[in-house]
Design an enzyme around this catalytic site. Structure first.
Site, mmCIF file in Angstrom:
data_model
loop_
_atom_site.group_PDB
_atom_site.id
_atom_site.type_symbol
_atom_site.label_atom_id
_atom_site.label_comp_id
_atom_site.label_asym_id
_atom_site.label_seq_id
_atom_site.Cartn_x
_atom_site.Cartn_y
_atom_site.Cartn_z
ATOM 1 N N HIS A 1 0.841 -1.204 0.000
ATOM 2 C CA HIS A 1 0.000 0.000 0.000
ATOM 3 C C HIS A 1 0.872 1.249 0.000
ATOM 4 C CE1 HIS A 1 0.742 -1.177 4.189
ATOM 5 N NE2 HIS A 1 0.737 0.120 4.471
ATOM 6 N N HIS B 1 0.607 5.281 1.200
ATOM 7 C CA HIS B 1 -0.145 6.275 1.964
ATOM 8 C C HIS B 1 -0.121 7.601 1.212
ATOM 9 C CE1 HIS B 1 -0.020 4.242 6.043
ATOM 10 N NE2 HIS B 1 0.977 3.614 5.458
HETATM 11 P P1 AMP Z 1 1.790 0.594 7.404
HETATM 12 O O1 AMP Z 1 2.198 0.828 8.824
HETATM 13 O O2 AMP Z 1 2.522 1.428 6.406
HETATM 14 O O3 AMP Z 1 1.788 -0.884 7.056
HETATM 15 O O4 AMP Z 1 0.293 1.134 7.314
HETATM 16 C C1 AMP Z 1 -0.834 0.362 7.557
HETATM 17 C C2 AMP Z 1 -1.967 1.328 7.692
HETATM 18 O O5 AMP Z 1 -3.182 0.611 7.549
HETATM 19 C C3 AMP Z 1 -2.025 2.057 9.040
HETATM 20 O O6 AMP Z 1 -1.951 3.459 8.826
HETATM 21 C C4 AMP Z 1 -3.380 1.640 9.598
HETATM 22 O O7 AMP Z 1 -4.035 2.687 10.273
HETATM 23 C C5 AMP Z 1 -4.131 1.221 8.361
HETATM 24 N N1 AMP Z 1 -5.187 0.250 8.565
HETATM 25 C C6 AMP Z 1 -5.115 -0.922 9.246
HETATM 26 N N2 AMP Z 1 -6.300 -1.561 9.205
HETATM 27 C C7 AMP Z 1 -7.132 -0.787 8.469
HETATM 28 C C8 AMP Z 1 -8.499 -0.898 8.065
HETATM 29 N N3 AMP Z 1 -9.252 -1.941 8.417
HETATM 30 N N4 AMP Z 1 -9.027 0.096 7.313
HETATM 31 C C9 AMP Z 1 -8.275 1.158 6.967
HETATM 32 N N5 AMP Z 1 -6.984 1.319 7.311
HETATM 33 C C10 AMP Z 1 -6.420 0.366 8.061
#
Ligand code: AMP
Ligand code: ZN
Length: 143
Positions: free
Chosen positions: A104, A106
């Site tokens: 993903h 951001h």
């Molecule tokens: P990372 O730390 O770069 O792997 O980012 C993962 C992101 O996914 C974090 O910012 C979380 O807040 C987000 N996240 C986790 N679960 C969900 C969800 N069910 N819906 C939307 N965002 C999520």
């Protein structure tokens, strides 16, 4: 740690609509939805619908598609929510802070005068190698 399709992947569940998400963009290959714990209103995650773990795993063509969507959605955040900047962020690997092991990007919208701690953190961590050291590292890395 969720690192493969065999384990539960929250983003795959969102793609399958088995988990709720606030979706802002969708096409055949890509989904974009709001981060559940945003750093700013509109903080968006862009994912491939297919499960790829990280930058080493995702095919270049899919990364290109995500880049094009990043541009569209970045501009959209500026145009619709009144921001004047956007950070594009990606983490590959737990050491880099990756917590969801489905690729993903951001998109973090920014506005002048509102810190979310990036710059402070960046400058507090930065070191200042000599040109000789920079050139040596560049030489080691050269493709
Ligand atoms: P990372 O730390 O770069 O792997 O980012 C993962 C992101 O996914 C974090 O910012 C979380 O807040 C987000 N996240 C986790 N679960 C969900 C969800 N069910 N819906 C939307 N965002 C999520
Ligand atoms: Zn997944």
């Amino acid at each position: 740690m969720v690192s493969s399709l065999e384990e539960k992947c929250i983003f795959c569940e969102i793609v399958k609509r088995e988990e709720k998400a606030s979706i802002v963009y969708e096409d055949d290959d890509i989904l974009a939805f709001l981060d559940i714990s945003p750093l700013a209103k509109g903080h968006t995650l862009i994912i491939p619908k297919k499960h790829y773990v990280d930058i080493t795993d995702i095919p270049p063509e899919m990364l290109s598609k995500i880049s094009l969507v990043s541009k569209k959605l970045g501009e959209n955040l500026i145009n619709k929510l009144g921001y004047d900047g956007v950070n594009l962020m990606h983490s590959t690997g737990a050491s880099a802070g990756q917590s969801v092991f489905h690729f993903h990007v951001h998109l973090i919208p920014r506005i002048s005068g509102e810190s979310i701690g990036f710059q402070e953190w960046w400058f507090s961590r930065a070191f200042h190698p000599s040109r000789k050291d920079l050139d040596k590292t560049a030489n080691d890395l050269k493709l």
